[in-house]
Scaffold this motif. Structure first.
Motif, mmCIF file in Angstrom:
data_model
loop_
_atom_site.group_PDB
_atom_site.id
_atom_site.type_symbol
_atom_site.label_atom_id
_atom_site.label_comp_id
_atom_site.label_asym_id
_atom_site.label_seq_id
_atom_site.Cartn_x
_atom_site.Cartn_y
_atom_site.Cartn_z
ATOM 1 N N TYR A 1 0.850 -1.201 0.000
ATOM 2 C CA TYR A 1 0.000 0.000 0.000
ATOM 3 C C TYR A 1 0.881 1.245 0.000
ATOM 4 O O TYR A 1 1.510 1.591 0.998
ATOM 5 N N LEU A 2 0.936 1.913 -1.143
ATOM 6 C CA LEU A 2 1.690 3.163 -1.308
ATOM 7 C C LEU A 2 0.719 4.179 -1.907
ATOM 8 O O LEU A 2 0.429 4.148 -3.100
ATOM 9 N N GLU A 3 0.238 5.090 -1.072
ATOM 10 C CA GLU A 3 -0.902 5.926 -1.458
ATOM 11 C C GLU A 3 -0.611 6.860 -2.629
ATOM 12 O O GLU A 3 -1.533 7.258 -3.346
ATOM 13 N N ASP A 4 0.652 7.219 -2.857
ATOM 14 C CA ASP A 4 0.966 8.136 -3.946
ATOM 15 C C ASP A 4 1.260 7.420 -5.261
ATOM 16 O O ASP A 4 1.350 8.060 -6.310
ATOM 17 N N LYS A 5 1.420 6.110 -5.211
ATOM 18 C CA LYS A 5 1.756 5.359 -6.415
ATOM 19 C C LYS A 5 0.501 5.047 -7.224
ATOM 20 O O LYS A 5 -0.625 5.131 -6.740
ATOM 21 N N ARG A 6 0.725 4.663 -8.470
ATOM 22 C CA ARG A 6 -0.357 4.512 -9.442
ATOM 23 C C ARG A 6 -1.472 3.575 -8.982
ATOM 24 O O ARG A 6 -2.659 3.866 -9.184
ATOM 25 N N LEU A 7 -1.159 2.444 -8.355
ATOM 26 C CA LEU A 7 -2.179 1.445 -8.031
ATOM 27 C C LEU A 7 -3.235 1.963 -7.065
ATOM 28 O O LEU A 7 -4.390 1.531 -7.105
#
Length: 337
Positions: free
Chosen positions: A163-169
């Motif tokens: 979970y990486l809130e700034d990444k595309r997914l």
């Protein structure tokens, strides 16, 4: 005596992971010339071009499409930017192979196709599965009727992503969520075998950013057929597609959307396996080869991955999003279904 095929100057717009895979397969085609690569950051474009063997690099997309030597552009940016980048290429009469999802909603898809028609320029959604020999064989088996009527499609695609809130997914501004990123594959499996459903019921779970993390879709068709489709960024799945028919069933094994093998069971116990005969690359070369054949024939639309197929696919995805409550504020403000 055979005539030599035209060599096309390929350009890549967006120098990410998927573009690297595509280009590695493009190198397998003798009539594909690695000509130009472009990114918003010139140093990134230069690094990409140098590593993969492109002749020129650009630090802006406008410079890329202004180059008269560019014949066809592969768009590999996030799907939130596909409309913008496709319209830029098409308005400069550069043929376009655009990654899936083709756009964010049906309005954007229709606008892109109208631009392609107005400029008499080729446009195709890069749905590579449509061109895989194994997938084409599976569709041939279903159409032959040897398994009887298709009653149920079950398809999934899931993996556990950090979970990486700034990444595309997970970034809603970039079209984040499993549906448009990987859920599009199970939806494609249902569309190409059963068509558009009569009724859709969805169940979705959302991340803290508001992006949809997992989704399960149940589809009912007028003739009684059904589809069960699942995608997720929070768990792993077999990532396979199964077709349940009146006289047997068929399975496309894990990573079914790439070159794979097929197993068919028939009533009475007969089992047939069609092995994966793909030998080189990831499998992107099949769609690239098809694009160049279309250009050889002066087509602006593929007869295989047609505009209508892309329209229906996006309509299917729009209906799922409406039922699940998945909304992209920067794109859906004027969307009507």
């Amino acid at each position: 005596m055979t005539s030599q095929r035209k060599t096309y100057n390929w350009a890549v717009l967006g120098c990410g992971k998927i573009a690297r895979k595509f280009v590695s397969d493009l190198k397998l085609l003798p009539n594909a010339r690695l000509y130009a690569a472009a990114a918003r950051d010139l140093s990134r474009a230069q690094e990409f071009a140098g590593e993969l063997g492109f002749e020129v690099a650009y630090g802006s997309y406008e410079a890329l499409v202004s180059d008269p030597k560019v014949d066809v552009v592969y768009i590999a940016t996030p799907h939130s930017h596909h409309r913008e980048h496709a319209l830029l290429c098409l308005s400069h009469q550069k043929a376009v192979l655009c990654e899936k999802a083709l756009a964010m909603n049906s309005n954007e898809v229709n606008e892109m196709m109208a631009c392609a028609r107005e400029n008499n320029t080729f446009l195709m959604e890069a749905f590579w599965t449509m061109f895989q020999p194994s997938y084409q064989k599976a569709m041939e088996i279903l159409r032959s009727g040897e398994l009887g009527k298709l009653k149920i499609v079950r398809s999934d695609f899931a993996f556990n992503a950090p979970y990486l809130e700034d990444k595309r997914l997970y970034n809603v501004k970039l079209g984040g969520g499993s549906l448009l990123d990987i859920g599009i594959y199970p939806v494609f499996a249902a569309l190409t075998s059963l068509g558009l459903p009569e009724t859709i019921k969805t169940f979705a779970d959302f991340s803290p950013t508001g992006s949809e993390e997992s989704i399960s879709v149940i589809c009912k068709y007028a003739d009684g057929a059904m589809a069960n489709l699942t995608s997720s960024f929070s768990s792993y799945s077999p990532t396979q597609t199964e077709y349940f028919c009146e006289k047997g069933h068929m399975v496309l094994t894990p990573r079914w959307f790439t070159p794979t093998h097929i197993t068919v069971w028939k009533e009475g116990g007969e089992v047939t396996t069609y092995p994966n005969e793909h030998k080189q690359g990831f499998g992107y070369q099949y769609e690239a080869e098809h694009v160049m054949k279309c250009l050889d024939q002066n087509r602006i639309e593929s007869p295989v991955m047609s505009w209508q197929m892309s329209r229906d696919l996006m309509k299917f995805l729009d209906r799922i999003r409406i039922d699940a409550g998945i909304f992209f504020p920067d794109h859906d403000k004027n969307l009507f279904f």
